[in-house]
Design a protein around this motif. Structure first.
Motif, PDB file in Angstrom:
ATOM      1  N   ALA A   1       0.900  -1.304  -0.076  1.00  0.00           N
ATOM      2  CA  ALA A   1      -0.029  -0.064  -0.099  1.00  0.00           C
ATOM      3  C   ALA A   1       0.924   1.258  -0.327  1.00  0.00           C
ATOM      4  CB  ALA A   1      -0.997   0.029   1.151  1.00  0.00           C
ATOM      5  N   LEU A   2       1.982   1.281   0.930  1.00  0.00           N
ATOM      6  CA  LEU A   2       2.896   2.427   0.901  1.00  0.00           C
ATOM      7  C   LEU A   2       3.629   2.630  -0.415  1.00  0.00           C
ATOM      8  CD1 LEU A   2       4.370   2.100   4.370  1.00  0.00           C
ATOM      9  CD2 LEU A   2       2.653   3.752   3.638  1.00  0.00           C
ATOM     10  N   THR A   3       4.046   1.515  -1.124  1.00  0.00           N
ATOM     11  CA  THR A   3       4.640   1.572  -2.387  1.00  0.00           C
ATOM     12  C   THR A   3       3.703   2.222  -3.555  1.00  0.00           C
ATOM     13  OG1 THR A   3       5.796  -0.285  -1.935  1.00  0.00           O
ATOM     14  CG2 THR A   3       5.893   0.592  -4.212  1.00  0.00           C
ATOM     15  N   VAL A   4       2.409   1.626  -3.463  1.00  0.00           N
ATOM     16  CA  VAL A   4       1.298   2.022  -4.538  1.00  0.00           C
ATOM     17  C   VAL A   4       0.954   3.748  -4.183  1.00  0.00           C
ATOM     18  CG1 VAL A   4      -1.056   1.675  -5.007  1.00  0.00           C
ATOM     19  CG2 VAL A   4       0.479  -0.289  -4.826  1.00  0.00           C
ATOM     20  N   ALA A   5       0.930   3.984  -2.875  1.00  0.00           N
ATOM     21  CA  ALA A   5       0.665   5.326  -2.636  1.00  0.00           C
ATOM     22  C   ALA A   5       1.926   6.148  -2.870  1.00  0.00           C
ATOM     23  CB  ALA A   5       0.525   5.327  -1.129  1.00  0.00           C
TER      24      ALA A   5
ATOM     25  N   ALA B   1       9.806   7.986  -8.124  1.00  0.00           N
ATOM     26  CA  ALA B   1       9.061   6.776  -8.429  1.00  0.00           C
ATOM     27  C   ALA B   1       9.763   5.578  -8.536  1.00  0.00           C
ATOM     28  CB  ALA B   1       7.974   6.678  -9.633  1.00  0.00           C
ATOM     29  N   ALA B   2      10.986   5.735  -9.682  1.00  0.00           N
ATOM     30  CA  ALA B   2      11.867   4.781  -9.971  1.00  0.00           C
ATOM     31  C   ALA B   2      12.615   4.357  -8.885  1.00  0.00           C
ATOM     32  CB  ALA B   2      12.666   5.376 -11.073  1.00  0.00           C
ATOM     33  N   LEU B   3      12.866   5.422  -8.120  1.00  0.00           N
ATOM     34  CA  LEU B   3      13.977   4.888  -6.759  1.00  0.00           C
ATOM     35  C   LEU B   3      13.127   4.353  -5.709  1.00  0.00           C
ATOM     36  CD1 LEU B   3      16.635   6.177  -6.181  1.00  0.00           C
ATOM     37  CD2 LEU B   3      15.582   7.801  -4.630  1.00  0.00           C
ATOM     38  N   LEU B   4      11.837   4.544  -5.542  1.00  0.00           N
ATOM     39  CA  LEU B   4      11.085   3.694  -4.798  1.00  0.00           C
ATOM     40  C   LEU B   4      10.769   2.269  -5.354  1.00  0.00           C
ATOM     41  CD1 LEU B   4       8.899   4.106  -2.573  1.00  0.00           C
ATOM     42  CD2 LEU B   4       7.141   4.732  -4.077  1.00  0.00           C
ATOM     43  N   ILE B   5      10.573   2.125  -6.618  1.00  0.00           N
ATOM     44  CA  ILE B   5      10.394   0.851  -7.044  1.00  0.00           C
ATOM     45  C   ILE B   5      11.741   0.011  -6.999  1.00  0.00           C
ATOM     46  CG2 ILE B   5       9.894  -0.573  -9.355  1.00  0.00           C
ATOM     47  CD1 ILE B   5       7.031   0.422  -7.805  1.00  0.00           C
ATOM     48  N   GLY B   6      12.641   0.587  -7.316  1.00  0.00           N
ATOM     49  CA  GLY B   6      13.982   0.001  -7.076  1.00  0.00           C
ATOM     50  C   GLY B   6      14.043  -0.559  -6.052  1.00  0.00           C
TER      51      GLY B   6
ATOM     52  N   ILE C   1      12.012  -1.052  -3.486  1.00  0.00           N
ATOM     53  CA  ILE C   1      11.194  -2.148  -2.782  1.00  0.00           C
ATOM     54  C   ILE C   1      11.649  -3.530  -3.594  1.00  0.00           C
ATOM     55  CG2 ILE C   1       8.680  -3.005  -3.345  1.00  0.00           C
ATOM     56  CD1 ILE C   1       9.214  -0.962  -0.653  1.00  0.00           C
ATOM     57  N   THR C   2      11.880  -3.404  -4.822  1.00  0.00           N
ATOM     58  CA  THR C   2      12.307  -4.677  -5.597  1.00  0.00           C
ATOM     59  C   THR C   2      13.546  -5.159  -5.068  1.00  0.00           C
ATOM     60  OG1 THR C   2      11.076  -3.594  -7.533  1.00  0.00           O
ATOM     61  CG2 THR C   2      12.599  -5.865  -7.737  1.00  0.00           C
ATOM     62  N   ALA C   3      14.512  -4.355  -4.523  1.00  0.00           N
ATOM     63  CA  ALA C   3      15.657  -4.841  -4.192  1.00  0.00           C
ATOM     64  C   ALA C   3      15.623  -5.526  -2.893  1.00  0.00           C
ATOM     65  CB  ALA C   3      16.772  -3.769  -4.140  1.00  0.00           C
ATOM     66  N   VAL C   4      14.829  -4.978  -1.975  1.00  0.00           N
ATOM     67  CA  VAL C   4      14.423  -5.500  -0.735  1.00  0.00           C
ATOM     68  C   VAL C   4      13.638  -6.862  -0.913  1.00  0.00           C
ATOM     69  CG1 VAL C   4      13.067  -5.210   1.437  1.00  0.00           C
ATOM     70  CG2 VAL C   4      14.320  -3.468   0.545  1.00  0.00           C
TER      71      VAL C   4
END
Lengths: 398, 227
Positions: free
Chosen positions: A20-24, A276-281, A283-286
């Motif tokens: 939810a936090l990532t989507v937000a 947005a890219a940083l956030l997704i990157g 989250i994906t890395a984690v």
């Protein structure tokens, strides 16, 4: 859906808070990006549409100015108008004189509405309705005035009421005064939010102001089948020291003046995309690092590297699809709010929109966020599949 | 059928070096091994002796530093990473000590994973996954996730996954390492049953009962194999 991808999607559901936090975060970035894209081209588009809606393709203004830009005037208008009308392709010439005036209700007006107001007056050919849309009554004839509908409401006047118009900043100051009948009310299309103009016949305003044979600018209608640019060049050749511009030229000049907005939009839009890219990157890395053991096992089983990368990247894409979709809706809401703030900006017609809802801008923002999310998700996924399988099998817990 | 002259994998004078920082560690120092079709081989030895390394080399998960490993006649050192992955997918079943099941997938979906990777059609892979789960005694647990299964059941799902593509060789690395004694016995019984049905098995284990249940046993000590 691929079996591995199914696991990835369920992982998202399994961690609702993180998802939810990532989507937000993605939604907010998308909304900002979409709004910045719309802001970048919105003013020019809506202003262009506004200009085109009035049916006059050219403007003649004092050298170096645009209509309503300054109080500078073009002297010797009658002779100039004759020369302009002699240019092939000129169908109609509509001169306008604009100046500040004070207006007040005459003593017999409604109670409580007698205060003088400073406003913009436009003097125009009674046949020329290119600057306003009639709401009540009729256009102004000799000895008459058409009042902005908001001003009419504010002063409590309508058709057949009488106003006094003065050229000075107040009725106590030194200036000329005229008593006029209200012919009707209208909405002035180029008025700013703060302007509540009045319109008088050009001759009346010239006489009142003492600016005989002078106009602020003129609107030129080009006949069917004529090229506006060619007519503009023809007028420029005979008109001397005046500015002759097409609607596109006006839009371009406005665009130059508003380049600040565009630059801000580009910077903020780029930052949004980067965030947005940083956030997704991240989250994906984690997410990938939590599953290194599983990834190693799946690779050991024989599932191809490309397939694993594709399925892990799908997780990022899904986050962007959902977050981006919400972000597009959010962008529309935020654009409406920002529009209400920016519409009060001085010097721009109230009818000009900063944010024009354009599907192209929304889809571009959505596509860019998905693309950047996919690329950002690709990096940690690729790295994970390049690690040594044998050591990961023993190091990680499933 | 089991016997000489029908080798699935042959390893000769295999060495494997690893780097730990700047230090080179030799995990295998010239191991030799032949696994025949129908074998049930236990590989024993102390921790760090190189059992897992040997299994990884036999299955093409890893590549030897020197020496040769031939799988069904193919020199694994000559294959690319993706070619070895394709070989493992179809010819090698792997069972891990920690199961390594995908936690969000059900038992049947976990078993479907190698079938899907091998591009088996949806309907066929579902039928084959169900059949192999039934074979390991989990017909009533198809829709359960790993978190809803016991350790023994998880390992049986992992064994079913290893069997899904009907591989030539099943390699199990400490398959009972995380299981209690009773469950370990059931896993041994399952291996014996599978072997009786023709599955070739190599099991690396500390579990003496499991090793005793195999047909053949070799020991890995200090990176070398001893019969």
């Amino acid at each position: 859906m691929a079996v591995l991808a199914r696991n990835s999607i369920r992982e998202l559901r399994h961690r609702p808070l993180r998802t939810a936090l990532t989507v937000a975060g993605v939604a907010i970035s998308t909304a900002m990006l979409a709004d910045m894209l719309m802001l970048g081209g919105g003013i020019q588009q809506s202003f262009g549409e506004l200009l085109e809606s009035r049916g006059y393709e050219l403007r003649v203004a004092p050298k170096g100015t645009l209509p309503f830009d300054t109080e500078a005037t073009i002297p010797g208008w009658t002779a100039l108008q004759e020369r302009i009308e002699g240019v092939g392709g000129v169908e109609r010439v509509a001169p306008v004189l604009a100046m500040s005036v004070s207006v007040e209700v005459e003593a017999d007006g409604p109670e409580g509405s007698r205060g003088a107001r400073r406003t913009l007056a436009v003097g125009l050919d009674p046949e020329n309705r290119g600057l306003y849309v009639l709401v009540r009554g009729d256009g102004p004839g000799a000895g008459e005035v058409l009042v902005d509908s908001r001003l009419g409401e504010a002063m409590g006047v309508g058709p057949d009421d009488r106003l006094r118009v003065a050229t000075a900043s107040g009725f106590d100051a030194w200036g000329r005064t005229a008593s006029v009948r209200v012919s009707g009310t209208g909405d002035f299309v180029f008025a700013t939010v703060r302007d509540m103009p009045v319109a008088l016949p050009l001759d009346d305003l010239q006489a009142l102001s003492g600016l005989d044979d002078q106009v602020s600018f003129a609107m030129i209608r080009v006949g069917d089948g004529y090229d506006a640019e060619a007519v503009r060049a023809g007028i420029a050749a005979v008109a001397g020291r005046v500015e002759v511009v097409t609607l596109a030229g006006i839009s371009d000049r406005l665009d130059e003046r508003l380049s600040y907005f565009r630059q801000v939009a580009v910077i903020l839009g780029s930052v949004s995309l980067f965030v947005a890219a940083l956030l997704i990157g991240t989250i994906t890395a984690v997410s990938v690092s939590e599953r290194l053991g599983i990834i190693a096992a799946v690779r050991a089983i024989g599932v191809g590297r490309r397939r694993i990368v594709a399925d892990l990247t799908l997780e990022s894409v899904v986050l962007c699809l959902v977050g981006g979709g919400i972000g597009i809706g959010l962008a529309v809401v935020v654009a409406g709010y920002l529009e209400s703030i920016l519409s009060g900006l001085p010097g721009l017609p109230a009818a000009v929109r900063f944010f024009v809802l354009r599907p192209g801008s929304l889809m571009t923002a959505y596509g860019l966020v998905i693309l950047s999310g996919a690329v950002a998700g690709l990096v940690p996924s690729l790295r994970a599949t390049r690690l040594e399988v044998t050591s990961l099998l023993h190091r990680e817990e499933p | 059928m089991r016997g000489a002259g029908n080798p699935i994998v042959v390893a000769r004078r295999v060495t494997r070096d690893y780097w730990k920082g700047r230090a080179r560690v030799r995990a295998l120092r010239g191991a030799d091994l032949t696994v025949e079709k129908g074998d049930f081989l236990a590989v024993t030895g102390p921790s760090g002796s190189g059992k897992s390394t040997l299994l990884h080399l036999l299955g093409g998960v890893d590549v030897a530093t020197s020496g040769g490993v031939h799988f069904l006649g193919r020199d694994l050192a000559r294959l690319t990473v993706e070619e070895r992955a394709a070989l493992r997918l179809r010819e090698v079943g792997l069972v891990f000590q920690r199961f390594h099941l995908l936690p969000m997938l059900t038992a049947i979906e976990n078993v479907e994973l190698p079938l899907a990777a091998a591009r088996v059609g949806r309907r066929e892979r579902r039928a084959r996954a169900a059949a192999v789960l039934e074979r390991v005694g989990l017909a009533d647990r198809l829709r359960h996730r790993p978190s809803e299964l016991s350790g023994g059941q998880c390992q049986r799902v992992a064994i079913a996954r290893a069997l899904a593509n009907d591989p030539a060789l099943v390699l199990a690395d400490e398959p009972t390492g995380e299981l209690d004694r009773a469950t370990s016995r059931r896993v041994l019984a399952l291996f014996q049953e599978l072997n009786a049905d023709g599955t070739t098995l190599v099991v690396a284990t500390h579990d003496l009962d499991l090793a005793a249940g195999a047909h053949r046993r070799i020991e890995v000590v200090d990176g070398t194999t001893r019969p």
